[in-house]
Scaffold this active site. Structure first.
Site, PDB file in Angstrom:
ATOM      1  N   GLY A  41       0.825  -1.205   0.000  1.00  0.00           N
ATOM      2  CA  GLY A  41       0.000   0.000   0.000  1.00  0.00           C
ATOM      3  C   GLY A  41       0.855   1.249   0.000  1.00  0.00           C
ATOM      4  N   GLY A  43      -0.840   4.477  -0.149  1.00  0.00           N
ATOM      5  CA  GLY A  43      -1.681   5.641   0.158  1.00  0.00           C
ATOM      6  C   GLY A  43      -1.035   6.414   1.295  1.00  0.00           C
ATOM      7  N   ALA A  45      -1.224   6.082   4.474  1.00  0.00           N
ATOM      8  CA  ALA A  45      -0.633   5.244   5.526  1.00  0.00           C
ATOM      9  C   ALA A  45       0.647   4.584   5.025  1.00  0.00           C
ATOM     10  CB  ALA A  45      -1.652   4.205   5.983  1.00  0.00           C
ATOM     11  N   GLY A  46       0.573   3.949   3.851  1.00  0.00           N
ATOM     12  CA  GLY A  46       1.724   3.200   3.342  1.00  0.00           C
ATOM     13  C   GLY A  46       2.892   4.097   2.962  1.00  0.00           C
ATOM     14  N   HIS A 267     -21.919   8.067   4.009  1.00  0.00           N
ATOM     15  CA  HIS A 267     -21.687   9.514   4.030  1.00  0.00           C
ATOM     16  C   HIS A 267     -22.931  10.256   3.545  1.00  0.00           C
ATOM     17  CE1 HIS A 267     -19.811  13.355   3.531  1.00  0.00           C
ATOM     18  NE2 HIS A 267     -18.629  12.894   3.864  1.00  0.00           N
ATOM     19  N   SER A 285     -17.970  15.741  -0.495  1.00  0.00           N
ATOM     20  CA  SER A 285     -17.182  16.160   0.671  1.00  0.00           C
ATOM     21  C   SER A 285     -18.111  16.607   1.798  1.00  0.00           C
ATOM     22  CB  SER A 285     -16.224  17.303   0.322  1.00  0.00           C
ATOM     23  OG  SER A 285     -15.641  17.829   1.495  1.00  0.00           O
ATOM     24  N   ARG A 331     -21.772  11.992  10.682  1.00  0.00           N
ATOM     25  CA  ARG A 331     -22.280  11.450   9.421  1.00  0.00           C
ATOM     26  C   ARG A 331     -23.383  10.419   9.601  1.00  0.00           C
ATOM     27  NH1 ARG A 331     -16.374  10.880   6.484  1.00  0.00           N
ATOM     28  NH2 ARG A 331     -16.114  13.126   6.281  1.00  0.00           N
ATOM     29  N   HIS A 423     -19.085   4.924   2.121  1.00  0.00           N
ATOM     30  CA  HIS A 423     -17.931   5.806   2.012  1.00  0.00           C
ATOM     31  C   HIS A 423     -16.663   5.280   2.687  1.00  0.00           C
ATOM     32  CE1 HIS A 423     -15.774   9.545   1.810  1.00  0.00           C
ATOM     33  NE2 HIS A 423     -15.654   9.591   3.116  1.00  0.00           N
ATOM     34  N   ARG A 457     -16.719   7.102  12.092  1.00  0.00           N
ATOM     35  CA  ARG A 457     -15.555   7.997  12.014  1.00  0.00           C
ATOM     36  C   ARG A 457     -16.004   9.427  11.800  1.00  0.00           C
ATOM     37  NH1 ARG A 457     -12.883  10.363   7.879  1.00  0.00           N
ATOM     38  NH2 ARG A 457     -13.779   9.100   6.208  1.00  0.00           N
TER      39      ARG A 457
HETATM   40  C1  LIG Z   1     -14.139  10.406  -1.963  1.00  0.00           C
HETATM   41  C2  LIG Z   1     -13.483  10.322  -0.605  1.00  0.00           C
HETATM   42  C3  LIG Z   1     -13.114  11.488   0.049  1.00  0.00           C
HETATM   43  C4  LIG Z   1     -12.520  11.433   1.308  1.00  0.00           C
HETATM   44  N1  LIG Z   1     -12.186  12.586   1.950  1.00  0.00           N
HETATM   45  C5  LIG Z   1     -11.598  12.522   3.169  1.00  0.00           C
HETATM   46  C6  LIG Z   1     -11.220  13.709   3.857  1.00  0.00           C
HETATM   47  O1  LIG Z   1     -11.429  14.820   3.384  1.00  0.00           O
HETATM   48  N2  LIG Z   1     -10.627  13.585   5.061  1.00  0.00           N
HETATM   49  C7  LIG Z   1     -10.376  12.386   5.635  1.00  0.00           C
HETATM   50  O2  LIG Z   1      -9.812  12.336   6.729  1.00  0.00           O
HETATM   51  N3  LIG Z   1     -10.694  11.238   4.984  1.00  0.00           N
HETATM   52  C8  LIG Z   1     -11.296  11.285   3.785  1.00  0.00           C
HETATM   53  N4  LIG Z   1     -11.639  10.126   3.146  1.00  0.00           N
HETATM   54  C9  LIG Z   1     -11.174   8.833   3.684  1.00  0.00           C
HETATM   55  C10 LIG Z   1      -9.689   8.656   3.337  1.00  0.00           C
HETATM   56  O3  LIG Z   1      -9.439   9.154   2.046  1.00  0.00           O
HETATM   57  C11 LIG Z   1      -9.218   7.211   3.397  1.00  0.00           C
HETATM   58  O4  LIG Z   1      -9.684   6.598   4.545  1.00  0.00           O
HETATM   59  C12 LIG Z   1      -7.702   7.161   3.399  1.00  0.00           C
HETATM   60  O5  LIG Z   1      -7.169   7.915   2.341  1.00  0.00           O
HETATM   61  C13 LIG Z   1      -7.196   5.733   3.333  1.00  0.00           C
HETATM   62  O6  LIG Z   1      -5.795   5.781   3.238  1.00  0.00           O
HETATM   63  P1  LIG Z   1      -4.950   4.444   3.293  1.00  0.00           P
HETATM   64  O7  LIG Z   1      -3.531   4.833   3.145  1.00  0.00           O
HETATM   65  O8  LIG Z   1      -5.334   3.675   4.506  1.00  0.00           O
HETATM   66  O9  LIG Z   1      -5.452   3.591   2.043  1.00  0.00           O
HETATM   67  P2  LIG Z   1      -5.551   3.937   0.462  1.00  0.00           P
HETATM   68  O10 LIG Z   1      -5.269   5.346   0.161  1.00  0.00           O
HETATM   69  O11 LIG Z   1      -6.841   3.340   0.024  1.00  0.00           O
HETATM   70  O12 LIG Z   1      -4.371   3.125  -0.161  1.00  0.00           O
HETATM   71  C14 LIG Z   1      -4.415   1.733  -0.281  1.00  0.00           C
HETATM   72  C15 LIG Z   1      -3.147   1.297  -0.946  1.00  0.00           C
HETATM   73  O13 LIG Z   1      -3.046  -0.107  -0.845  1.00  0.00           O
HETATM   74  C16 LIG Z   1      -2.742  -0.654  -2.101  1.00  0.00           C
HETATM   75  N5  LIG Z   1      -3.291  -2.004  -2.112  1.00  0.00           N
HETATM   76  C17 LIG Z   1      -4.493  -2.423  -1.657  1.00  0.00           C
HETATM   77  N6  LIG Z   1      -4.594  -3.757  -1.780  1.00  0.00           N
HETATM   78  C18 LIG Z   1      -3.446  -4.179  -2.323  1.00  0.00           C
HETATM   79  C19 LIG Z   1      -2.938  -5.445  -2.694  1.00  0.00           C
HETATM   80  N7  LIG Z   1      -3.644  -6.572  -2.501  1.00  0.00           N
HETATM   81  N8  LIG Z   1      -1.711  -5.507  -3.247  1.00  0.00           N
HETATM   82  C20 LIG Z   1      -0.970  -4.383  -3.440  1.00  0.00           C
HETATM   83  N9  LIG Z   1      -1.388  -3.159  -3.090  1.00  0.00           N
HETATM   84  C21 LIG Z   1      -2.613  -3.076  -2.542  1.00  0.00           C
HETATM   85  C22 LIG Z   1      -3.315   0.288  -3.112  1.00  0.00           C
HETATM   86  O14 LIG Z   1      -2.651   0.145  -4.330  1.00  0.00           O
HETATM   87  C23 LIG Z   1      -3.037   1.624  -2.423  1.00  0.00           C
HETATM   88  O15 LIG Z   1      -1.720   2.020  -2.700  1.00  0.00           O
HETATM   89  C24 LIG Z   1     -12.266  10.181   1.899  1.00  0.00           C
HETATM   90  C25 LIG Z   1     -12.646   9.004   1.245  1.00  0.00           C
HETATM   91  C26 LIG Z   1     -13.274   9.075   0.009  1.00  0.00           C
HETATM   92  C27 LIG Z   1     -13.751   7.815  -0.617  1.00  0.00           C
END
Ligand SMILES: Cc1cc2nc3c(=O)[nH]c(=O)nc-3n(C[C@H](O)[C@H](O)[C@H](O)COP(=O)(O)OP(=O)(O)OC[C@H]3O[C@@H](n4cnc5c(N)ncnc54)[C@H](O)[C@@H]3O)c2cc1C
Length: 659
Positions: A41, A43, A45-46, A267, A285, A331, A423, A457
């Site tokens: 990952g 994103g 976190a990763g 949401h 949003s 929410r 969401h 959340r």
């Molecule tokens: C439209 C939208 C708007 C949002 N706006 C907000 C906001 O304004 N404020 C807020 O706090 N939160 C918001 N959120 C929530 C927030 O965006 C997410 O909870 C957060 O970004 C998740 O981050 P993450 O790093 O955990 O995962 P992600 O960003 O989902 O990243 C997941 C990663 O894991 C990888 N991955 C997954 N499975 C595999 C696999 N099997 N093999 C290899 N790679 C894999 C993907 O490629 C990706 O790189 C929003 C969510 C949405 C849907």
């Protein structure tokens, strides 16, 4: 049934993390260089974890299925990120953020984790500013804030309507720096399909190169899953199309407990469903709820246009029901209130499954403010409108453009139509205070874990949690484990556990390819989504959940006998990717319903119709359900429940009230 040990440090709440940091075992720099960490990952976190751990000196491998880490779903986040900086001098503090988060989560989150999150929240903003993240600023240069739901202070930092993108660019830059220095090896277009276990510990992964279709084995002394949420189990959601549960689910099948799977966030502010052929829903949003007012006509089945409905015939139902928080209730509450109005026949638009989000009053308020600032006496209505629209455009312009492009309506002139949509998922892999799952050496960060948001959340807290986990928590807590791994040499991926794990993955993929049925993958995904939405969505009940379990089991059977996947295994094959993900969603969907059926109470995003107050609010049962439900996979569709009791020693547990 085992009691789970969350490994919460001793001491008073406010001192736990500080004491932990000063006493956690350290790994010396020379040893770090020989310790390898697999991070799945990229994103928020990763990417933040990878950059921080590589900066510390560990050897890191990062995997993502997109063509670039920058395309992780985090890029979609719009509204903002919370932090207890108290820049507005409006009474914010670490404790208040902690309190709001626990209350917002309907008293179903772990106190110690949430307090730590609040403590590090301020550091996240400093770190991101240092990276150059262009947060919105006041005229004098101070970072600007806005409000999000469930709070009465302004603590949300933002970069227009693209906060996630800007934060991800910051984390990505830090990650790329480490890639450039040779400390991180990046594997884009790779999908992790299993965890490799050696003597009960996670020691690596099996990944599929999505371009060539080849399977690969990768060793790590520890494995971090930062793989996001599973909202796409509902088929239609605001998540990126690729978001899925496979990584977490495969870990679950290898022994990682899955916690609170039924806690789903719906949401309130999304563009309503428009037809059967949609594959995605769009979030508007939460930030527009700062200024927009939500209403429906007072008359049922009112067919007049919004602008033809006079003020006194409008029901601003959130302001009416929740005067203290108004349009900024959390929410879960805002979503249920919208559903209640629509179900009762007050919905608007062609489908009647929508409510209005109206900026008319905000435009006038901002317009008058601008006129004052510019020393314009007696401005005309047109001038006020024009200046007000400019202010709204600056704050929400990209969201308004998006709405216009999707619906063909101009939200500067007409109220937007909105309706709740899936969401975010509060559930996820169970982790202890160290963010370690029940598998030694396997961690879960960000949305992939269950940790900090309880049953609901609060807005702008997911970005905060993802970055807290990656930048500030895991760099400490991983030392606790790796300090005792310094004598473990890197393992050959030709060893038996890796070979066996790859064989198992190949067997599973071959099984899918060999079904050669008649129905495309999406047929099953849509069907699953509909069952989940209707019976395990915004409202659930015992009868519906039992039906859903039986329907999902039948759908699983049909899938494994009749799915059709064109193409080849050892080649680029997006249908195969989707099929493997849907196979996991089908199993997860069943567990979500089992979890929802087990929880005979309503809390946060889990609303059981049998358990509600006279006013239609969620009715918790703290005596019997103040626990985290962590499910162990026993194979063949069987799950065993383990409980982590939640103790509230610093906060008085109460019926949530936003009135
Ligand atoms: C439209 C939208 C708007 C949002 N706006 C907000 C906001 O304004 N404020 C807020 O706090 N939160 C918001 N959120 C929530 C927030 O965006 C997410 O909870 C957060 O970004 C998740 O981050 P993450 O790093 O955990 O995962 P992600 O960003 O989902 O990243 C997941 C990663 O894991 C990888 N991955 C997954 N499975 C595999 C696999 N099997 N093999 C290899 N790679 C894999 C993907 O490629 C990706 O790189 C929003 C969510 C949405 C849907």
């Amino acid at each position: 049934m085992t009691k789970l040990d969350a490994k919460i440090p001793e001491g008073s709440l406010a001192e736990k993390w500080t004491k932990y940091q000063s006493s956690v075992p350290l790994v010396n720099p020379a040893n770090k260089r020989s310790l390898e960490i697999v991070i799945v990952g990229s994103g928020l976190a990763g990417a933040s974890a990878a950059a921080s751990l590589a900066e510390l000196g560990y050897k890191v491998k990062v995997f993502c299925f997109q063509d670039s880490p920058r395309r992780a779903h985090s890029i979609a986040a719009q509204g903002g990120i919370n932090a207890a900086k108290n820049y507005q001098n409006d009474g914010d503090s670490v404790f208040r953020l902690f309190y709001d988060t626990i209350k917002g989560g309907d008293y179903r989150a772990r106190e110690a984790n949430v307090h730590r999150l609040s403590e590090v929240s301020g550091n996240i903003i400093d770190q991101c500013v240092a990276q150059g993240v262009p947060f919105a600023r006041e005229y004098g240069g101070l970072l600007s804030n806005r409000s999000f739901g469930g709070t009465q202070v302004q603590r949300t930092f933002y970069a227009a309507g693209q906060t996630g993108q800007q934060l991800l660019l910051g984390a990505y830059s830090a990650l790329q720096r480490q890639v450039g220095m040779g400390n991180v090896e990046l594997f884009a277009r790779h999908e992790m399909l299993d965890v490799v276990m050696v003597d009960g510990k996670a020691r690596g992964i099996i990944a599929r190169d999505l371009v060539s279709g080849k399977l690969e084995r990768h060793f790590g002394h520890a494995v971090l899953l930062c793989t996001g949420g599973y909202g796409n189990v509902f088929y239609l959601s605001t998540n990126a199309m690729g978001s899925n549960v496979t990584a977490a689910w495969k870990a679950h099948k290898k022994g990682a407990f899955f916690a609170n799977p039924c806690y789903t966030q719906i949401h309130p502010t999304c563009i309503p469903v428009s037809g059967d052929h949609q594959s995605k829903l769009t979030l508007m949003s939460e930030s527009p709820r700062n200024d927009g007012r939500i209403w429906v006509p007072k008359k049922q089945n009112d067919t007049r246009k919004a602008i033809d409905i006079p003020e006194e015939e409008r029901d601003y139902y959130l302001e009416r029901r929740y005067p203290a928080f108004g349009n900024l209730v959390p929410r879960d509450i805002a979503s249920r209130a919208a559903k209640e109005r629509c179900d009762a026949g007050y919905g608007v638009g062609a489908s009647k499954m929508a409510v209005y989000l109206d900026f008319a009053a905000a435009i006038i308020r901002y317009g008058k403010g601008e006129a004052n600032k510019r020393n314009l006496h007696n401005p005309s209505d047109e001038e006020i409108q024009a200046m007000g629209k400019e202010v709204v455009k600056e704050k929400y312009g990209n969201l308004f453009d998006m709405y216009k492009q999707i619906t063909g309506e101009n939200p500067y002139e007409l109220p937007m139509r909105i309706y709740p949509a899936v969401h975010y998922t509060m559930g996820g892999l169970w982790v202890d205070y160290n963010l370690m799952t029940t598998i030694p050496g396997l961690y879960a960060l960000g949305e992939a874990n269950f940790s900090d948001h309880g049953a609901n959340r609060l807005g702008a807290s997911a970005l905060m949690q993802g970055l807290a986990d990656g930048y500030f928590v895991i760099p400490y807590t991983i030392g606790n484990y790796l300090a005792s791994e310094i004598r473990t040499p890197a393992m050959s991926t030709d060893s038996e556990p890796f070979v066996a794990a790859e064989k198992e993955v190949r067997g599973q993929l071959e099984k899918l390819m060999n079904i050669k049925g008649t129905k495309p993958v999406d047929y099953f995904h849509k069907k699953l989504g509909l069952i989940m939405w209707n019976k395990c969505g915004m409202a659930r009940n015992e009868k519906g959940l039992k039906e859903a379990i039986a329907e999902i089991q039948a759908l699983q059977k049909e899938f494994w006998s009749n799915v059709r996947i064109p193409g080849e295994l050892d080649n680029l094959n997006p249908e195969l990717e989707k099929a493997a993900r849907v196979a996991d969603f089908l199993e997860l969907g069943e567990l979500m319903c089992i979890d929802a059926l087990n929880r005979n109470e309503s809390c946060g995003g889990h609303f059981r119709e049998e358990f509600q107050t006279e006013d239609g609010e969620a009715l918790r049962d703290d005596e019997n359900y103040a626990y985290v439900a962590a499910w162990e996979n026993k194979g063949d569709g069987k799950f065993e429940l383990h409980k982590e009791e939640l103790k509230y020693e610093n906060i008085k547990i109460a019926q949530r009230s936003y009135k």
